[in-house]
Design a protein around this motif. Structure first.
Motif, PDB file in Angstrom:
ATOM      1  N   THR A 135      39.885   2.963 -29.134  1.00 18.14           N
ATOM      2  CA  THR A 135      40.935   3.853 -28.665  1.00 18.14           C
ATOM      3  C   THR A 135      40.641   4.116 -27.197  1.00 18.14           C
ATOM      4  N   GLY A 136      41.558   3.646 -26.362  1.00 20.06           N
ATOM      5  CA  GLY A 136      41.374   3.742 -24.912  1.00 20.06           C
ATOM      6  C   GLY A 136      42.220   4.868 -24.367  1.00 20.06           C
ATOM      7  N   VAL A 137      41.625   5.683 -23.524  1.00 23.86           N
ATOM      8  CA  VAL A 137      42.425   6.737 -22.892  1.00 23.86           C
ATOM      9  C   VAL A 137      42.306   6.639 -21.379  1.00 23.86           C
ATOM     10  N   SER A 159      39.497  -4.309 -17.960  1.00 24.75           N
ATOM     11  CA  SER A 159      40.051  -3.282 -18.848  1.00 24.75           C
ATOM     12  C   SER A 159      38.931  -2.853 -19.799  1.00 24.75           C
ATOM     13  N   THR A 160      38.769  -1.563 -19.984  1.00 24.82           N
ATOM     14  CA  THR A 160      37.698  -1.103 -20.891  1.00 24.82           C
ATOM     15  C   THR A 160      38.019  -1.492 -22.333  1.00 24.82           C
ATOM     16  N   ASN A 161      39.299  -1.469 -22.703  1.00 16.82           N
ATOM     17  CA  ASN A 161      39.674  -1.896 -24.064  1.00 16.82           C
ATOM     18  C   ASN A 161      39.307  -3.363 -24.279  1.00 16.82           C
ATOM     19  N   PRO A 210      51.273  -2.680 -17.377  1.00 19.39           N
ATOM     20  CA  PRO A 210      49.978  -2.429 -16.727  1.00 19.39           C
ATOM     21  C   PRO A 210      49.712  -0.931 -16.634  1.00 19.39           C
ATOM     22  N   TRP A 211      48.448  -0.550 -16.516  1.00 23.96           N
ATOM     23  CA  TRP A 211      48.084   0.867 -16.353  1.00 23.96           C
ATOM     24  C   TRP A 211      47.293   0.999 -15.059  1.00 23.96           C
ATOM     25  N   LYS A 212      47.849   1.725 -14.110  1.00 26.36           N
ATOM     26  CA  LYS A 212      47.183   1.873 -12.803  1.00 26.36           C
ATOM     27  C   LYS A 212      45.884   2.635 -12.965  1.00 26.36           C
ATOM     28  N   TRP A 217      38.844   6.369 -17.112  1.00 28.83           N
ATOM     29  CA  TRP A 217      39.333   5.178 -17.813  1.00 28.83           C
ATOM     30  C   TRP A 217      38.257   4.844 -18.837  1.00 28.83           C
ATOM     31  N   MET A 218      38.503   5.147 -20.079  1.00 26.99           N
ATOM     32  CA  MET A 218      37.437   4.977 -21.075  1.00 26.99           C
ATOM     33  C   MET A 218      37.952   4.495 -22.424  1.00 26.99           C
ATOM     34  N   SER A 219      37.062   3.840 -23.164  1.00 26.07           N
ATOM     35  CA  SER A 219      37.400   3.361 -24.501  1.00 26.07           C
ATOM     36  C   SER A 219      36.284   3.741 -25.462  1.00 26.07           C
ATOM     37  N   PRO A 278      54.052   8.664 -29.542  1.00 25.50           N
ATOM     38  CA  PRO A 278      52.760   8.766 -30.208  1.00 25.50           C
ATOM     39  C   PRO A 278      51.579   8.805 -29.252  1.00 25.50           C
ATOM     40  N   ASN A 279      51.791   8.530 -27.969  1.00 29.11           N
ATOM     41  CA  ASN A 279      50.570   8.286 -27.191  1.00 29.11           C
ATOM     42  C   ASN A 279      50.595   8.779 -25.747  1.00 29.11           C
ATOM     43  N   ASP A 280      51.465   9.710 -25.433  1.00 26.55           N
ATOM     44  CA  ASP A 280      51.467  10.230 -24.063  1.00 26.55           C
ATOM     45  C   ASP A 280      51.077  11.700 -24.059  1.00 26.55           C
ATOM     46  N   ILE A 281      50.274  12.075 -23.078  1.00 26.35           N
ATOM     47  CA  ILE A 281      49.963  13.493 -22.897  1.00 26.35           C
ATOM     48  C   ILE A 281      50.712  13.948 -21.645  1.00 26.35           C
ATOM     49  N   ILE A 334      47.395   6.667 -24.031  1.00 26.37           N
ATOM     50  CA  ILE A 334      46.425   6.237 -25.045  1.00 26.37           C
ATOM     51  C   ILE A 334      46.837   4.859 -25.548  1.00 26.37           C
ATOM     52  N   LEU A 335      45.885   3.966 -25.666  1.00 30.81           N
ATOM     53  CA  LEU A 335      46.174   2.635 -26.229  1.00 30.81           C
ATOM     54  C   LEU A 335      45.073   2.282 -27.224  1.00 30.81           C
ATOM     55  N   THR A 336      45.451   2.232 -28.496  1.00 26.09           N
ATOM     56  CA  THR A 336      44.489   1.881 -29.541  1.00 26.09           C
ATOM     57  C   THR A 336      44.713   0.422 -29.919  1.00 26.09           C
TER      58      THR A 336
HETATM   59  C1  BTN Z   1      50.033   3.838 -22.024  1.00 23.91           C
HETATM   60  O1  BTN Z   1      50.421   4.980 -21.829  1.00 23.91           O
HETATM   61  O2  BTN Z   1      50.796   2.877 -21.887  1.00 23.91           O
HETATM   62  C2  BTN Z   1      48.604   3.615 -22.467  1.00 23.91           C
HETATM   63  C3  BTN Z   1      47.641   3.559 -21.312  1.00 23.91           C
HETATM   64  C4  BTN Z   1      46.199   3.421 -21.750  1.00 23.91           C
HETATM   65  C5  BTN Z   1      45.249   3.268 -20.570  1.00 23.91           C
HETATM   66  C6  BTN Z   1      43.796   3.259 -20.978  1.00 23.91           C
HETATM   67  S1  BTN Z   1      42.717   3.344 -19.589  1.00 23.91           S
HETATM   68  C7  BTN Z   1      41.337   2.937 -20.587  1.00 23.91           C
HETATM   69  C8  BTN Z   1      41.800   1.912 -21.598  1.00 23.91           C
HETATM   70  N1  BTN Z   1      41.647   0.561 -21.101  1.00 23.91           N
HETATM   71  C9  BTN Z   1      42.829  -0.036 -20.896  1.00 23.91           C
HETATM   72  O3  BTN Z   1      42.974  -1.179 -20.431  1.00 23.91           O
HETATM   73  N2  BTN Z   1      43.826   0.790 -21.258  1.00 23.91           N
HETATM   74  C10 BTN Z   1      43.326   2.045 -21.772  1.00 23.91           C
END
Ligand code: BTN
Length: 251
Positions: free
Chosen positions: A134-136, A21-23, A54-56, A64-66, A105-108, A118-120
């Motif tokens: 802040t991971g997107v 995970s980049t975060n 989990p985030w596919k 996939w970036m932070s 707060p965090n979906d586009i 987005i996961l901060t």
């Molecule tokens: C969500 O909608 O639940 C948040 C998803 C966030 C995914 C990104 S991908 C890059 C960064 N690294 C992670 O492990 N998660 C975020």
């Protein structure tokens, strides 16, 4: 990135073929990552989503970036950074003619389906922030989602939009830097709040709020200066929602 036009966000980019995970990488290596660095992975084997989901993050299908941030701000100013990322994504997409919207707060959202998450997350000691990331996750080239999320998720490819990952990442970093600097240096939140209000899928709608496991309905009125959601509950009382699971009623 050859086309990057920023002062400090993404001046140092670390690219990996595969990371859990980049975060997670940022939080574990924050001492060696300077403010504004960006960590990108082609694939994540344990991509993290909100509330432990989990985030596919399949190889080559998305961005996939932070972003690594080390601001000198009190802890209570950190949650707003999620909104900055959301506003920056919407702004970047709009500049590329993609009609993206934000679901607080965090979906586009694009055409009613989730395009980015987005996961901060942060590392702090007592009251001092050591590092915020802040991971997107942006679904770019995914051609088909698994059955269970097909109705809810989409990608730029599926929607027939541009799929140039370098361009998208650069535009996002440029918008992010402008709004982040305004917030940290001048406590100026206007652009973020305007974008989040004007492009919201929740404001003005009847929404479903899950609070402490309980499901309730409310009318969504807007967001306050700290980025919290303001709603009117079934008894006509104004309430502030600080975080959590909300969705448009019936969806
Ligand atoms: C969500 O909608 O639940 C948040 C998803 C966030 C995914 C990104 S991908 C890059 C960064 N690294 C992670 O492990 N998660 C975020």
């Amino acid at each position: 990135l050859s086309i990057l036009d920023t002062e400090f966000i993404g001046r140092n980019i670390k690219c990996f073929d595969s990371l859990e995970s980049t975060n997670k990488y940022v939080l574990e290596n924050s001492e060696n990552l300077e403010d504004g660095s960006v960590v990108i992975a082609e694939e994540q084997t344990g991509g993290r989503g909100r509330i432990g989901k989990p985030w596919k993050s399949k190889s080559g299908e998305g961005i996939w970036m932070s972003i690594v941030l080390k601001p000198e701000i009190p802890l209570n100013k950190a949650p707003f950074i999620t909104l900055i990322s959301g506003a920056a994504l919407v702004d970047a997409f709009r500049n590329m003619d993609v009609d993206a919207k934000i679901k607080w707060p965090n979906d586009i959202i694009l055409n009613g389906k989730k395009l980015c998450g987005i996961l901060t997350e942060m590392k702090a000691q007592v009251e001092r922030i050591e590092c915020i990331t802040t991971g997107v996750g942006i679904n770019v080239l995914t051609e088909e989602f698994p059955e269970d999320i097909r109705k809810k998720a989409t990608s730029l490819f599926i929607e027939g939009c541009l799929t140039d990952r370098e361009k998208i990442a650069s535009e996002f970093m440029k918008s992010f830097e402008r709004m982040y600097k305004a917030y940290i240096e001048k406590d100026d939140r206007k652009e973020v709040l305007d974008i989040c209000t004007e492009n919201s899928v929740l404001i003005g709608k009847e929404i479903r709020v899950i609070e402490r496991g309980e499901e309730k309905y409310a009318i969504c009125n807007g967001i306050d200066v700290d980025g919290n959601l303001i709603v009117t509950d079934e008894n006509g009382h104004r309430k502030t929602i600080f975080s959590g699971e909300v969705s448009v009623r019936g969806k």
